[in-house]
Each structure stands twice: as C-alpha cells, then as structure tokens.
Design an enzyme around this catalytic site. Structure first.
Site, PDB file in Angstrom:
ATOM      1  N   LYS A 245       0.879  -1.176   0.000  1.00 34.66           N
ATOM      2  CA  LYS A 245       0.000   0.000   0.000  1.00 34.66           C
ATOM      3  C   LYS A 245       0.914   1.223   0.000  1.00 34.66           C
ATOM      4  O   LYS A 245       1.593   1.515   0.983  1.00 34.66           O
ATOM      5  CB  LYS A 245      -0.890  -0.014   1.235  1.00 34.66           C
ATOM      6  CG  LYS A 245      -1.848   1.142   1.290  1.00 34.66           C
ATOM      7  CD  LYS A 245      -2.884   0.905   2.385  1.00 34.66           C
ATOM      8  CE  LYS A 245      -3.907   2.003   2.415  1.00 34.66           C
ATOM      9  NZ  LYS A 245      -3.327   3.293   2.786  1.00 34.66           N
ATOM     10  N   ARG A 250      -2.596   8.880  -5.877  1.00 39.07           N
ATOM     11  CA  ARG A 250      -3.135   7.979  -6.892  1.00 39.07           C
ATOM     12  C   ARG A 250      -3.108   8.663  -8.255  1.00 39.07           C
ATOM     13  O   ARG A 250      -3.417   9.861  -8.344  1.00 39.07           O
ATOM     14  CB  ARG A 250      -4.571   7.640  -6.503  1.00 39.07           C
ATOM     15  CG  ARG A 250      -5.213   6.545  -7.294  1.00 39.07           C
ATOM     16  CD  ARG A 250      -4.847   5.193  -6.726  1.00 39.07           C
ATOM     17  NE  ARG A 250      -5.577   4.153  -7.439  1.00 39.07           N
ATOM     18  CZ  ARG A 250      -6.720   3.638  -7.027  1.00 39.07           C
ATOM     19  NH1 ARG A 250      -7.249   4.049  -5.895  1.00 39.07           N
ATOM     20  NH2 ARG A 250      -7.307   2.701  -7.730  1.00 39.07           N
ATOM     21  N   ARG A 265      -7.110  11.716  -8.444  1.00 34.81           N
ATOM     22  CA  ARG A 265      -8.375  11.176  -7.920  1.00 34.81           C
ATOM     23  C   ARG A 265      -9.551  12.069  -8.245  1.00 34.81           C
ATOM     24  O   ARG A 265     -10.682  11.614  -8.359  1.00 34.81           O
ATOM     25  CB  ARG A 265      -8.296  11.064  -6.391  1.00 34.81           C
ATOM     26  CG  ARG A 265      -7.691   9.829  -5.845  1.00 34.81           C
ATOM     27  CD  ARG A 265      -8.697   8.698  -5.744  1.00 34.81           C
ATOM     28  NE  ARG A 265      -9.725   8.865  -4.757  1.00 34.81           N
ATOM     29  CZ  ARG A 265      -9.619   8.589  -3.471  1.00 34.81           C
ATOM     30  NH1 ARG A 265      -8.478   8.140  -2.998  1.00 34.81           N
ATOM     31  NH2 ARG A 265     -10.623   8.738  -2.649  1.00 34.81           N
ATOM     32  N   GLU A 293       0.188   4.538  -8.272  1.00 34.33           N
ATOM     33  CA  GLU A 293       0.391   5.546  -7.230  1.00 34.33           C
ATOM     34  C   GLU A 293       1.763   6.200  -7.438  1.00 34.33           C
ATOM     35  O   GLU A 293       2.759   5.499  -7.619  1.00 34.33           O
ATOM     36  CB  GLU A 293       0.304   4.843  -5.866  1.00 34.33           C
ATOM     37  CG  GLU A 293       0.390   5.744  -4.680  1.00 34.33           C
ATOM     38  CD  GLU A 293      -0.963   5.993  -3.983  1.00 34.33           C
ATOM     39  OE1 GLU A 293      -2.024   5.674  -4.545  1.00 34.33           O
ATOM     40  OE2 GLU A 293      -0.924   6.545  -2.881  1.00 34.33           O
ATOM     41  N   PHE A 332      -0.074  -0.591 -10.726  1.00 32.95           N
ATOM     42  CA  PHE A 332      -0.629  -1.861 -10.248  1.00 32.95           C
ATOM     43  C   PHE A 332      -1.843  -2.352 -11.037  1.00 32.95           C
ATOM     44  O   PHE A 332      -2.399  -3.393 -10.738  1.00 32.95           O
ATOM     45  CB  PHE A 332      -0.944  -1.821  -8.752  1.00 32.95           C
ATOM     46  CG  PHE A 332      -1.698  -0.601  -8.271  1.00 32.95           C
ATOM     47  CD1 PHE A 332      -3.022  -0.424  -8.580  1.00 32.95           C
ATOM     48  CD2 PHE A 332      -1.053   0.345  -7.477  1.00 32.95           C
ATOM     49  CE1 PHE A 332      -3.711   0.675  -8.116  1.00 32.95           C
ATOM     50  CE2 PHE A 332      -1.736   1.460  -7.019  1.00 32.95           C
ATOM     51  CZ  PHE A 332      -3.091   1.633  -7.337  1.00 32.95           C
ATOM     52  N   ARG A 410     -16.178   1.512  -4.038  1.00 32.19           N
ATOM     53  CA  ARG A 410     -15.465   0.953  -2.899  1.00 32.19           C
ATOM     54  C   ARG A 410     -16.236  -0.303  -2.510  1.00 32.19           C
ATOM     55  O   ARG A 410     -17.403  -0.238  -2.191  1.00 32.19           O
ATOM     56  CB  ARG A 410     -15.495   1.962  -1.745  1.00 32.19           C
ATOM     57  CG  ARG A 410     -14.586   1.613  -0.598  1.00 32.19           C
ATOM     58  CD  ARG A 410     -14.832   2.547   0.566  1.00 32.19           C
ATOM     59  NE  ARG A 410     -14.637   3.947   0.231  1.00 32.19           N
ATOM     60  CZ  ARG A 410     -13.452   4.540   0.161  1.00 32.19           C
ATOM     61  NH1 ARG A 410     -12.358   3.850   0.398  1.00 32.19           N
ATOM     62  NH2 ARG A 410     -13.366   5.814  -0.127  1.00 32.19           N
ATOM     63  N   LYS A 416      -7.972  -2.734   2.382  1.00 31.65           N
ATOM     64  CA  LYS A 416      -6.695  -2.142   2.808  1.00 31.65           C
ATOM     65  C   LYS A 416      -6.499  -2.451   4.272  1.00 31.65           C
ATOM     66  O   LYS A 416      -7.395  -2.233   5.090  1.00 31.65           O
ATOM     67  CB  LYS A 416      -6.673  -0.642   2.526  1.00 31.65           C
ATOM     68  CG  LYS A 416      -7.882   0.128   2.984  1.00 31.65           C
ATOM     69  CD  LYS A 416      -7.827   1.553   2.470  1.00 31.65           C
ATOM     70  CE  LYS A 416      -9.026   2.347   2.949  1.00 31.65           C
ATOM     71  NZ  LYS A 416      -9.171   3.653   2.370  1.00 31.65           N
TER      72      LYS A 416
HETATM   73  P1  ATP Z   1      -9.446   6.022   0.107  1.00 31.27           P
HETATM   74  O1  ATP Z   1      -8.582   6.448  -0.994  1.00 31.27           O
HETATM   75  O2  ATP Z   1      -9.740   4.550   0.080  1.00 31.27           O
HETATM   76  O3  ATP Z   1     -10.641   6.874   0.298  1.00 31.27           O
HETATM   77  P2  ATP Z   1      -7.593   7.376   1.699  1.00 31.27           P
HETATM   78  O4  ATP Z   1      -7.350   8.228   0.523  1.00 31.27           O
HETATM   79  O5  ATP Z   1      -8.042   8.027   2.954  1.00 31.27           O
HETATM   80  O6  ATP Z   1      -8.622   6.230   1.398  1.00 31.27           O
HETATM   81  P3  ATP Z   1      -5.933   5.305   2.620  1.00 31.27           P
HETATM   82  O7  ATP Z   1      -7.078   4.701   3.349  1.00 31.27           O
HETATM   83  O8  ATP Z   1      -4.733   5.550   3.418  1.00 31.27           O
HETATM   84  O9  ATP Z   1      -6.271   6.644   1.902  1.00 31.27           O
HETATM   85  O10 ATP Z   1      -5.562   4.343   1.389  1.00 31.27           O
HETATM   86  C1  ATP Z   1      -6.274   4.126   0.211  1.00 31.27           C
HETATM   87  C2  ATP Z   1      -5.479   4.685  -0.941  1.00 31.27           C
HETATM   88  O11 ATP Z   1      -4.286   3.942  -1.066  1.00 31.27           O
HETATM   89  C3  ATP Z   1      -6.058   4.573  -2.314  1.00 31.27           C
HETATM   90  O12 ATP Z   1      -6.877   5.626  -2.657  1.00 31.27           O
HETATM   91  C4  ATP Z   1      -4.831   4.572  -3.212  1.00 31.27           C
HETATM   92  O13 ATP Z   1      -4.547   5.890  -3.641  1.00 31.27           O
HETATM   93  C5  ATP Z   1      -3.752   4.131  -2.350  1.00 31.27           C
HETATM   94  N1  ATP Z   1      -3.065   2.909  -2.735  1.00 31.27           N
HETATM   95  C6  ATP Z   1      -1.819   2.681  -2.312  1.00 31.27           C
HETATM   96  N2  ATP Z   1      -1.387   1.512  -2.765  1.00 31.27           N
HETATM   97  C7  ATP Z   1      -2.364   0.968  -3.516  1.00 31.27           C
HETATM   98  C8  ATP Z   1      -2.496  -0.271  -4.235  1.00 31.27           C
HETATM   99  N3  ATP Z   1      -1.512  -1.171  -4.272  1.00 31.27           N
HETATM  100  N4  ATP Z   1      -3.672  -0.490  -4.874  1.00 31.27           N
HETATM  101  C9  ATP Z   1      -4.678   0.415  -4.838  1.00 31.27           C
HETATM  102  N5  ATP Z   1      -4.607   1.585  -4.174  1.00 31.27           N
HETATM  103  C10 ATP Z   1      -3.462   1.857  -3.508  1.00 31.27           C
END
Ligand code: ATP
Length: 555
Positions: A245, A250, A265, A293, A332, A410, A416
């Site tokens: 992760k 992104r 995003r 990412e 990825f 989602r 995650k």
């Molecule tokens: P979300 O994007 O799910 O709303 P967030 O932005 O608050 O959550 P995190 O919960 O920390 O962030 O992690 C999710 C994010 O991790 C994804 O939006 C993506 O940008 C990132 N990410 C990192 N590694 C990967 C991966 N291997 N595959 C998909 N997404 C990944």
C-alpha cells in the site's frame, strides 16, 4: 429546455430509482439525436461530456450578475430564497421574467442550442472574456420562459442538478429508453467518456463501435478498510493477492501515441506536476491506460507522503524540485490496452497484460504482488504487512484475483489493511474569522460528512493543524465561494476536503450528524480527494462501534 426542466422536476418528485429511470427514459425517447446528445450530458449535471476538458469558467458571481441584468431583483430576496433552498438555481429560478417583446427576444432554448451557447462561453478568451461570458449567460437566462426551466438551466451551469440521479442511473435510463443491456451501456459510458455519444449509439444499436476514449479519465476503484488484528473473514472466500500500500498520490495514466496524461483522484489533469513520469511512460511502446500511485522515492528509499506535498498541484516544476523530491510511479493495474477496454477482465488477467506492457525502470515501476494461501492465517498477512512497512510503505492492499475493475466503487474486492487509528475525510461547509493573530484570516472550519442520501451533515469544528500559510491561502478562496449572506459563521461551497484526526467519536446533539469528535485536528488538506468521496455517516458509526468493541463495551 422547458421539457428538460419539467422532466427534472418530475424526477426529483419521485423517490424510487426505477420510477426516475422510467421518466427519464421516456424523455430521452422523445428527442432527436442532437438534443439527446446534449440532454444526456446535462443530466449528469455537466454542461460537457466527461472526456471533454472544457469548463464554462463562470462562477456564482457571474450567474447572479447576469440574472440581475436579465430579470432585476432585490439582493435581499435572493438571500432569503437561497436560505430556503440552499441552491443557486432554485434561489434564482423564481425571478425569471420572460421577455416582454417576443418579436425582439424570440430565442427558445433546446438542449442542442443551449449546448452551443455553452461552447461559446467555454471558448471565450482574452481580455474581455469575462464580459463575454456574462453576456452569453444573460442571453441564456433571458431565453428562459418559466421558473422551472431557469432553475435547471442554472443548475447545469453550477454543476449539480440535485434530483437524485447519478451518472449510473442516467446510463440505466439510456438503456431503458432504447432497450439495451444496462451493463453494456454503463461500460460504454466509461470507455467512451461521453454519455451523450453513448445515448445516440444506443438508439442506433452500435454501442460496440464506440472507441476507448484516451484522455477521458474514469473513476478510481477504491478499497474498504480492514482492521489489523480483526478476524479477516473476508479473505476466506476466493483467492487473494497482496500488494504494497503505497503512501503517495493515486494517478491514472493515459498514453496514446506520444501523448501522455496523468489524472488525479479528482479526475484533474496533473501531468505538469510529474514530467519525469510522463517522460518514462512515453518511452513505453503502445497505447494504454494504467492505474497506480506516484510516490516520493530517493534512490532505493521510499519516502512518506509529506515529501510529495511540494510537488502537488504544480503547473510547472523547476529542475531543483525535480532533484529535491524525486518520484516513482508504481503501476498496479491496466484498464485499457490499444482498443481493448479491460475493466471486465479478472485482476489476474489484467496483471498479466500489465506485465506484458510495462518494464520497470527509472521513475516507473511495476508493483509486485504476492499470492496468498487459501483462507490465509493472520501470521501470513502480518508478515507481509511488516515487510511492506520495513520497505517504507504504509501497509498492504489485498485484492481478489477474480475481481473486475469497478470504477468509482469501494467494495469488498479490494481491502486495505490498516493499523493506525482512523481519521475522517470531511468537507468544510462553514468558516469563521479567527482570534488574536488569526483575526484577519478564516481559520475556524465547520466540517461535514455525507449522510445516506448524499446530504452533508456537520460533525465538528476544528481550529488547529494547518499552517498559517495554508490558512492564508484558503481565506480568499472561502471569501470567493460564500453561500448566502454571511454573518458570524460564513457558509461556503462544500469543496475543500480535509482529513481530521481525533481522540474519540461520541453521540451528540450538537451537530447534524448526531455525533461529535473529541479534540479534532486537521491532518492535511486533501486536494486529491473530491467532495463526493468524503467519509459517510455509516463510516462514522462503524468507527464508533469499533471503538466501543475495543474498549470492551457493547456497541
Ligand atoms: P481512500 O482512498 O480509500 O478513500 P484514503 O485516501 O483516505 O482512502 P488510505 O485509506 O490511506 O487513503 O488508502 C487508500 C489509498 O491507497 C487509495 O486511494 C490509493 O490511492 C492508495 N493505494 C496505495 N497503494 C495501492 C495499491 N496497491 N492499490 C490500490 N490503491 C493503492
């Protein structure tokens, strides 16, 4: 546009999705191709197609000024209307005054003619562009003949119809109107990036002819959080793989010929901020669409997100910054290759196509993955988690091997694994002037999460966490995006997304959400996250329940 407005009102008045779809389908069937193309786009709340980079470039102020010249009204009455409806279209619509002299002002708006006027607005350039846009806006408003028509024409300009229709439902209405398969239509919308073109193709039964629209970003697939140390029962069905992760930003990459574009995003073009990534992609042969990412990385060391901050939203990057904050794009997923749109293929196959396409090199890396055992033991996951952490990543992502790519969703296909206490992503809905040395800046933010029907529900107020520079920079934005007349707390357009850390969540009557946060503090501004994707009331309740369980109390 009179019938467009009436259709919107009829859709808004119906609660059920199927009823909304039926009303819209009937309207679509009644239109000729040019009107169908434009109206289908308008129903997604946008003047232009998704793949179209153009925007109207007019805000609240221009629309109000144009409406004033067209119809003349008291500013105070607008304030009252606005407070009643919370929406500019609904607040201005009732002021409509059809032109007295019909011979002089006989323009009638149809979806196609309104679309042409929008094109003119978007094309306005040069010194007098502002005046030209306002004049065109006034022309549009003068052509409106009743309040409903004016209301919805303005709502298209402000970018939200608010009739409970998401793009998916508009696609379903296109399918229903022309007897096509709803899945096929939705997929075509994603591939072509233009629901208008898809609607016309659906009527002509040639959806298969639509080409992959490189340059038109599609929604990002998102993951559901899974708590470290939980029972991991979601991993018991199906086969899974684990990926790192990454702690970056992104990005969706589109390459066609020599043309490379990177989208964030929020579906904005961020290519200028990462020229070395664009260059690295340019050297790879073929046309493709990738998901990955962008991470700050110096030599072999992956750096935390805050290093990337300096690179975000740059229109140009000086060579110093390129050296100071080097980045790498970890890829990825692959969403399209040449004319093949791949989102319905299972993940393992997409991964194979990806491996055939990308070779790791400078600034570009194929993300590695590990296949998990069937129903993996917690130790297997924890080992991978610790290894990823040791390499500087945030943790691991778990992905089901047979999962299609679900744009903008989602679900339980991607999980995650998280260890930290949760934070909430919220949107700022009101701001107040600060105190002491912050008396001249808007530093106190009231913020909201999203309720079950998409509405915004306040949950707290935060004063700390941002730097003085960040607050100073946001102040003029808030002033320019006020809603209503102001006062002590100034309501603002819900666009600025912030991440909030807190100690605990507790039930409370103080805020609309029914919850409040103890010691809320702003972790960072989430310019990478659109307000549609902020956390929901369901998520707040989930965190609250998890907190009670952790503390040994029954939820
Ligand atoms: P979300 O994007 O799910 O709303 P967030 O932005 O608050 O959550 P995190 O919960 O920390 O962030 O992690 C999710 C994010 O991790 C994804 O939006 C993506 O940008 C990132 N990410 C990192 N590694 C990967 C991966 N291997 N595959 C998909 N997404 C990944």
């Amino acid at each position: 546009m009179i019938r467009f407005g009436q259709t919107c009102a009829a859709i808004a008045a119906r609660a059920g999705k199927l009823e909304k779809i039926a009303v819209l389908a009937e309207y679509f069937r009644s239109l000729d191709d040019a009107d169908l193309r434009a109206a289908a786009r308008f129903f997604t709340g946008n003047p232009f197609a998704a793949r179209d980079d153009r925007s109207l470039g007019i805000g609240w102020r221009t629309i109000v000024a144009a409406a004033k010249s067209a119809w003349g009204f008291e500013e105070a009455q607008l304030g009252t209307n606005y407070r009643e409806h919370g929406d500019l279209g609904a607040a201005l619509g009732p002021f409509v005054r059809p032109a007295m002299d019909l011979a002089l002002f006989s323009e009638t708006l149809t979806p196609a003619s309104l679309y042409s006027l929008f094109e003119e607005i978007a094309a306005a350039r040069g010194k007098s562009a502002g005046r030209k846009r306002e004049a065109l806006c006034e022309r549009i408003l003068r052509a409106c003949t009743d309040g409903t028509e004016a209301t919805y024409v303005i709502k298209i300009m402000t970018g939200d119809l608010r009739i409970g229709l998401r793009e998916g439902l508009v696609a379903d209405a296109v399918a229903a109107a022309f007897n096509r398969d709803a899945h096929e239509v939705r997929r075509a919308v994603m591939a072509a990036g233009d629901i208008g073109a898809v609607a016309v193709a659906a009527r002509e039964n040639c959806l298969g002819d639509l080409r992959v629209a490189y340059g038109s970003p599609i929604g990002f697939m998102l993951a559901t959080p899974m708590l470290y140390g939980s029972d991991y029962k979601d991993l018991c069905s199906g086969m899974w793989l684990a990926e790192e992760k990454f702690d970056g930003i992104r990005a969706q990459a589109h390459k066609v010929g020599d043309n490379v574009r990177l989208f964030s995003r929020t579906l904005n073009d961020v290519t200028p901020a990462y020229p070395e990534v664009a260059e690295a992609l340019r050297t790879i042969p073929g046309d493709f669409m990738l998901d990955g990412e962008i991470v700050a990385k110096r030599g072999e060391n992956v750096l935390p997100f805050r290093y990337l901050q300096a690179r975000l939203q740059r229109k140009t990057i000086d060579p110093e910054l390129l050296k100071e904050v080097p980045v790498s794009y970890f890829v990825f997923d692959i969403l399209a290759k040449k004319e093949d749109f791949l989102i319905d293929e299972p993940l393992v196959e997409r991964r194979e196509r990806l491996a055939e396409t990308i070779v790791s090199g400078k600034h570009l890396e194929l993300a590695t993955f590990t296949r998990l055992s069937e129903a993996p033991a917690p130790e297997e996951l924890h080992e991978l988690f610790d290894a990823a952490r040791a390499r500087g990543h945030e943790g691991i992502m778990l992905k089901r091997t047979d999962a299609p790519y679900h744009p903008g969703r989602r679900g339980k296909w991607w999980l995650k694994l998280k260890r930290e206490l949760s934070t909430l992503d919220v949107v700022v809905v009101a701001v107040e002037w600060g105190h002491g040395k912050r008396a001249k800046v808007l530093s106190d933010y009231t913020f909201a999460v999203r309720g079950r029907n998409g509405e915004l529900l306040t949950i707290g107020k935060a004063y700390s966490g941002l730097t003085d520079a960040e607050i100073a920079e946001l102040t003029p934005w808030f002033l320019a995006h006020q809603r209503g007349n102001g006062g002590h707390a100034i309501a603002v357009e819900p666009k600025i997304v912030i991440e909030i850390a807190f100690d605990i969540i507790q039930p409370s009557d103080l805020h609309e959400s029914g919850f409040s946060l103890r010691f809320p503090r702003i972790v960072r501004i989430r310019d990478d996250k659109p307000p549609e994707e902020i956390d929901t009331l369901d998520r707040v309740e989930q965190i609250y329940r998890e907190m009670l369980t952790r503390e040994g109390l029954q939820p």
